[in-house]
Design a protein around this motif. Structure first.
Motif, PDB file in Angstrom:
ATOM      1  N   ARG A 185       2.731   3.320  10.114  1.00  0.00           N
ATOM      2  CA  ARG A 185       1.717   2.755   9.210  1.00  0.00           C
ATOM      3  C   ARG A 185       0.612   2.101  10.026  1.00  0.00           C
ATOM      4  N   LYS A 186      -0.627   2.398   9.663  1.00  0.00           N
ATOM      5  CA  LYS A 186      -1.786   1.832  10.350  1.00  0.00           C
ATOM      6  C   LYS A 186      -2.481   0.846   9.431  1.00  0.00           C
ATOM      7  N   SER A 187      -2.692  -0.382   9.909  1.00  0.00           N
ATOM      8  CA  SER A 187      -3.308  -1.413   9.091  1.00  0.00           C
ATOM      9  C   SER A 187      -3.746  -2.571   9.977  1.00  0.00           C
ATOM     10  N   PRO A 188      -4.838  -3.247   9.614  1.00  0.00           N
ATOM     11  CA  PRO A 188      -5.216  -4.456  10.370  1.00  0.00           C
ATOM     12  C   PRO A 188      -4.160  -5.551  10.262  1.00  0.00           C
ATOM     13  N   LYS A 238      -2.382  -1.155  18.591  1.00  0.00           N
ATOM     14  CA  LYS A 238      -1.594  -2.269  18.064  1.00  0.00           C
ATOM     15  C   LYS A 238      -1.711  -2.437  16.556  1.00  0.00           C
ATOM     16  N   ASP A 239      -2.558  -1.642  15.916  1.00  0.00           N
ATOM     17  CA  ASP A 239      -2.634  -1.672  14.449  1.00  0.00           C
ATOM     18  C   ASP A 239      -1.714  -0.637  13.803  1.00  0.00           C
ATOM     19  N   VAL A 240      -0.863  -0.004  14.613  1.00  0.00           N
ATOM     20  CA  VAL A 240       0.082   0.997  14.120  1.00  0.00           C
ATOM     21  C   VAL A 240       1.506   0.509  14.397  1.00  0.00           C
ATOM     22  N   ILE A 241       2.369   0.527  13.383  1.00  0.00           N
ATOM     23  CA  ILE A 241       3.745   0.070  13.560  1.00  0.00           C
ATOM     24  C   ILE A 241       4.511   1.015  14.479  1.00  0.00           C
ATOM     25  N   ASP A 267       0.840  -1.196   0.000  1.00  0.00           N
ATOM     26  CA  ASP A 267       0.000   0.000   0.000  1.00  0.00           C
ATOM     27  C   ASP A 267       0.875   1.246   0.000  1.00  0.00           C
ATOM     28  N   VAL A 268       0.780   2.050  -1.076  1.00  0.00           N
ATOM     29  CA  VAL A 268       1.585   3.262  -1.173  1.00  0.00           C
ATOM     30  C   VAL A 268       0.878   4.468  -0.563  1.00  0.00           C
ATOM     31  N   GLY A 269      -0.346   4.269  -0.045  1.00  0.00           N
ATOM     32  CA  GLY A 269      -1.074   5.391   0.530  1.00  0.00           C
ATOM     33  C   GLY A 269      -1.602   6.306  -0.567  1.00  0.00           C
ATOM     34  N   ASP A 270      -1.839   7.571  -0.210  1.00  0.00           N
ATOM     35  CA  ASP A 270      -2.345   8.557  -1.174  1.00  0.00           C
ATOM     36  C   ASP A 270      -3.640   8.088  -1.816  1.00  0.00           C
TER      37      ASP A 270
END
Length: 286
Positions: free
Chosen positions: A218-221, A244-247, A13-16
């Motif tokens: 980075r935030k992700s499940p 805990k979903d954020v690095i 995921d590159v975001g944006d």
């Protein structure tokens, strides 16, 4: 509901992210065309990893990533943006038809290919001459987003442009880059035939998202799922379970503990995660 991320594809995921504008669902076929070869002077295919790295820098504004990079020789697929986000793979003039957004989805697919590329000593003049591995899965996933198996302006058969803005704006389906308004590219030259419906099989474990994906903040499940697995395998170096979903630093310390547990030492055990240890961790697919 269709999957935002293609099952089985590597997620980078590159975001944006940004929404599309609505209208008929579309998909666009491109080729990377990163070398200029000829029948007399074929050139070796550029490594897949090179293109993943190039498009993966999109977040820093150095590349315009498509949704998907597809390697028709091996079937590998990397996804850079969710299906419901616009990408920035097309020329998209302000005040124009908004090519990157002109549909409920506008899914951009870049095939790793250029005319007269060489793979394992064999030269390929057209994309359809390749094995087209993975196309059945890719076609099925795109169709799950409402993109019909049609070519409103005709299936590409050569490297010439055929553009009609009215057709583009009113009809859903597949378009070649050579058929998109405001653009001047002439690819893809050819594209494989559509396939019948194939089952979309969601893998049990989350595919390795690539080392570049693991950036602080980075935030992700996926991060939360990784957190849970690191705790489960006895590599808990977290100070708390908040966010805990954020690095963060706890993920770094815990994953380095896991890499040491897998037998790595020194710099080889350092963050970021590697594919071998990631695959062994068995992070559930989310």
């Amino acid at each position: 509901m269709a999957d935002l991320w293609m099952p089985g594809a590597t997620r980078l995921d590159v975001g944006d992210h940004a929404p599309t504008g609505g209208g008929p669902a579309k998909a666009i076929g491109h080729i990377t065309w990163d070398r200029n070869a000829t029948a007399a002077k074929p050139i070796a295919l550029v490594p897949y990893e090179n293109l993943v790295g190039y498009f993966g820098r999109n977040a820093a504004g150095k590349a315009a990533a498509p949704h998907l990079l597809w390697d028709p020789f091996t079937g590998r697929i990397t996804q850079f943006l969710p299906a419901n986000s616009r990408s920035k793979s097309l020329v998209d003039r302000s005040g124009g038809t908004r090519t990157n957004r002109a549909g409920s989805v506008v899914i951009q697919v870049e095939a790793l290919f250029f005319p007269y590329c060489q793979v394992a000593g064999k030269t390929y003049a057209r994309l359809i001459d390749t094995p087209c591995l993975g196309w059945d899965r890719l076609n099925t996933w795109v169709r799950s987003w409402g993109v019909p198996n049609t070519w409103p302006m005709g299936r590409p058969t050569d490297f010439t442009s055929h553009r009609n803005e009215s057709t583009w704006e009113t009809q859903g389906g597949w378009y070649g880059h050579s058929q998109v308004p405001e653009n001047t590219h002439q690819d893809p030259g050819s594209w494989p035939t559509f396939v019948g419906a194939q089952p979309i099989v969601k893998p049990t474990y989350e595919p390795f998202p690539g080392a570049a994906w693991f950036t602080t903040g980075r935030k992700s499940p996926i991060v939360a799922a990784m957190h849970n697995r690191l705790v489960a395998v006895g590599c808990n170096r977290y100070q708390s379970s908040a966010n805990k979903d954020v690095i963060g630093s706890g993920d770094v310390a815990s994953y380095e503990a896991w890499q040491r547990k897998c037998g790595y030492t020194g710099t080889a055990a350092k963050w970021p995660p590697g594919k071998t240890t990631w695959d062994k961790l068995h992070v559930p697919n989310v």
